[in-house]
Design an enzyme around this catalytic site. Structure first.
Site, PDB file in Angstrom:
ATOM      1  N   SER A 253       0.838  -1.197   0.000  1.00  0.00           N
ATOM      2  CA  SER A 253       0.000   0.000   0.000  1.00  0.00           C
ATOM      3  C   SER A 253       0.878   1.254   0.000  1.00  0.00           C
ATOM      4  O   SER A 253       1.701   1.433  -0.888  1.00  0.00           O
ATOM      5  CB  SER A 253      -0.967  -0.041   1.183  1.00  0.00           C
ATOM      6  OG  SER A 253      -2.021   0.874   1.003  1.00  0.00           O
ATOM      7  N   ASP A 360      -8.448  -3.097  -6.847  1.00  0.00           N
ATOM      8  CA  ASP A 360      -7.942  -2.838  -5.500  1.00  0.00           C
ATOM      9  C   ASP A 360      -9.027  -2.179  -4.650  1.00  0.00           C
ATOM     10  O   ASP A 360      -9.615  -1.167  -5.027  1.00  0.00           O
ATOM     11  CB  ASP A 360      -6.715  -1.929  -5.586  1.00  0.00           C
ATOM     12  CG  ASP A 360      -5.997  -1.812  -4.257  1.00  0.00           C
ATOM     13  OD1 ASP A 360      -6.527  -1.114  -3.366  1.00  0.00           O
ATOM     14  OD2 ASP A 360      -4.915  -2.409  -4.101  1.00  0.00           O
ATOM     15  N   HIS A 409      -6.847  -6.172  -1.298  1.00  0.00           N
ATOM     16  CA  HIS A 409      -5.826  -5.152  -1.075  1.00  0.00           C
ATOM     17  C   HIS A 409      -4.680  -5.769  -0.305  1.00  0.00           C
ATOM     18  O   HIS A 409      -4.875  -6.327   0.769  1.00  0.00           O
ATOM     19  CB  HIS A 409      -6.411  -3.965  -0.298  1.00  0.00           C
ATOM     20  CG  HIS A 409      -5.432  -2.828  -0.110  1.00  0.00           C
ATOM     21  ND1 HIS A 409      -4.878  -2.143  -1.167  1.00  0.00           N
ATOM     22  CD2 HIS A 409      -4.890  -2.284   1.014  1.00  0.00           C
ATOM     23  CE1 HIS A 409      -4.061  -1.207  -0.712  1.00  0.00           C
ATOM     24  NE2 HIS A 409      -4.039  -1.282   0.612  1.00  0.00           N
TER      25      HIS A 409
END
Length: 515
Positions: A253, A360, A409
């Site tokens: 991330s 995502d 994610h």
């Protein structure tokens, strides 16, 4: 015996005092009260937990005169105590930076967790994710709700690595025997900050403009993400990183975006130290596309800023930096564009592997789309489909990529990361193929055939890869197929062109041919 008993009693008192003496703030001010839940990757939503803390045991980190809440020596003492108490050696152990001027947001000591593998010349450095804050209000809110992303005061002594950070060969077949370094995220700047931002010359402000400036710049926090990476590498020199053969900078991330922003600096730093290591990057779920939402006219007074606006404003607050070659492509004030991988990638010289779910969840959340929520409009469904197409286009020129057509994610730190496949190849296998190809090229050999590492699902809609993570209904916590979830969210799959019977046949064929 009486003297020995008194000494033992005093040592016990000292241990109790240390356990109740939290990490002090470097500036001399008392650290803000910590509380709240663990943080998220974007917009302060709950994150995917990358690691599970190891047992704390009886070891503590003691502080000395002039300390900013801990030292590297104290970390080593704590690690030794843990081993003496019978701790498992698979755990990564906490070390605070030797340079106590490079800190977390609140001035507490920054640091890293280390699991050494004796004799290994492979190093895996991992940057934790957790989005960012870009103003006094957003940073205050972040500190109140997710303090672990701004302070080291409650970091545990040990962490147990999972996924690519695991030391278990079954879970991590190709990197279990590397030196593993986990760098906690406590700078809130997408790993771009270079210290206290320069104070602009004062000029008169009036009304709304005055309020905006106060909200944006008046903050007591420090932002040193890029400096933290630099200092971690310095502290790893005695551990042998100068003798490394391969150093892979990885992250999930915001940590993945941090890899994009810092990989060239890491390569340059190691080269200046005389290391001959090949520096590589592994970006997981940090390859974002620009938001389609209209930008808020109230940014930054509210938390409704788009990611682009948040980064643009944040860069000034953080005194943030981007790679030089990318910065030269944009005029002053447009450097924020270098935070987007598809604009930055062509300027990088270090090898890079991109792992990105085509749909995502954090990218969707920016557009106020929550799969598993109460409702989903036909327009939102259309956006989801377009996202997959646009992402595939953005990855077209990326040499090494793993992009399943799934809704999720992050992946590389999940304990079940080995089960996800694209075209019949797992992610650990793809990384191994990439590793072999780079080694062959480095040694002037022809890379082996039949070992792919450019893997992008070609099917057109979410969850069409049979190895995708399961979707979960938020209300019932039950696992659902995509079609079941769409019906639950008020959509008619057949009106949207999805045929359950035909799709079932398609999925069956995908299982046999790998997508």
């Amino acid at each position: 015996m009486k003297i020995l008993g008194k000494v033992t009693f005093l040592l016990l008192l000292g241990g109790i005092w240390c356990q109740n003496n939290p990490n002090a703030k470097a500036s001399g001010k008392s650290t803000k009260k910590s509380g709240g839940n663990q943080g998220g990757d974007i917009h302060q939503s709950p994150p995917v937990v990358d690691l599970t803390p190891g047992a704390a045991g009886s070891s503590v980190i003691t502080t000395g005169t002039g300390s900013t809440g801990g030292t590297a020596e104290a970390g080593r003492e704590g690690a030794a105590g843990a081993r003496a108490a019978g701790q498992q050696t698979d755990d990564m152990r906490l070390h605070f930076l030797k340079n106590n001027q490079v800190t977390c947001n609140d001035g507490t000591a920054a640091g890293f967790y280390l699991k050494e593998f004796r004799g290994s010349r492979r190093w895996l450095l991992f940057l934790e994710g957790g989005w960012c804050c870009h103003s006094k209000d957003t940073c205050d809110s972040r500190y109140q709700n997710i303090p672990r992303l701004m302070s080291s005061s409650e970091w545990p002594q040990t962490k147990r690595g999972t996924g690519i950070l695991s030391s278990q060969v079954q879970e991590n077949p190709h990197w279990h025997n590397a030196n593993i370094v986990f760098i906690p995220y406590c700078s809130s700047d997408v790993w771009s900050g270079m210290g206290v931002a320069p104070t602009p010359p004062p000029r008169p402000r009036q009304g709304r403009e005055k309020d905006r400036d106060r909200n944006t710049n008046a903050t007591e926090y420090t932002f040193m993400g890029s400096l933290i990476i630099r200092e971690v590498i310095k502290d790893l020199i005695p551990k042998g990183i100068k003798q490394a053969k391969v150093v892979m900078l990885s992250g999930t991330s915001a940590g993945g975006t941090g890899v994009l922003l810092n990989i060239e600096r890491v390569a340059s730093q190691l080269e200046q130290l005389g290391a001959e290591a090949q520096v590589r990057g592994l970006v997981d779920s940090g390859w974002f596309l620009e938001s389609k939402q209209p930008r808020s006219p109230n940014c930054p007074e509210t938390i409704s800023c788009s990611p682009e606006d948040a980064i643009k404003i944040g860069l000034r607050l953080w005194n943030g930096v981007v790679p030089d070659r990318c910065r030269q492509l944009y005029k002053r004030g447009e450097e924020w564009q270098c935070f987007f991988g598809h604009k930055l990638y062509s300027t990088l010289t270090s090898p890079l592997f991109v792992v990105q779910w085509q749909f995502d969840e954090e990218q969707l959340r920016v557009e106020n789309i929550y799969m598993g929520g109460q409702s989903l409009s036909a327009e939102q469904w259309q956006y989801i489909q377009n996202l997959g197409r646009e992402l595939k286009i953005s990855l077209r020129d990326v040499t090494a990529v793993f992009a399943p057509s799934c809704l999720s994610h992050t992946v590389i730190t999940k304990s079940n990361w080995i089960r996800f496949q694209v075209k019949g190849t797992s992610l650990p296998r793809a990384l191994h193929c990439w590793d072999r190809s780079l080694e062959a090229t480095r040694n002037n050999r022809t890379p082996a055939k039949g070992c792919p590492f450019h893997l992008v699902d070609t099917c057109q809609w979410p969850q069409c890869n049979p190895t995708c993570p399961a979707l979960v209904d938020r209300a019932t916590q039950q696992e659902l197929t995509l079609l079941q979830m769409m019906v639950a969210m008020g959509l008619d799959p057949q009106k949207l062109g999805l045929n359950p019977e035909g799709d079932a046949d398609y999925l069956a064929s995908m299982v046999s041919n790998g997508g």
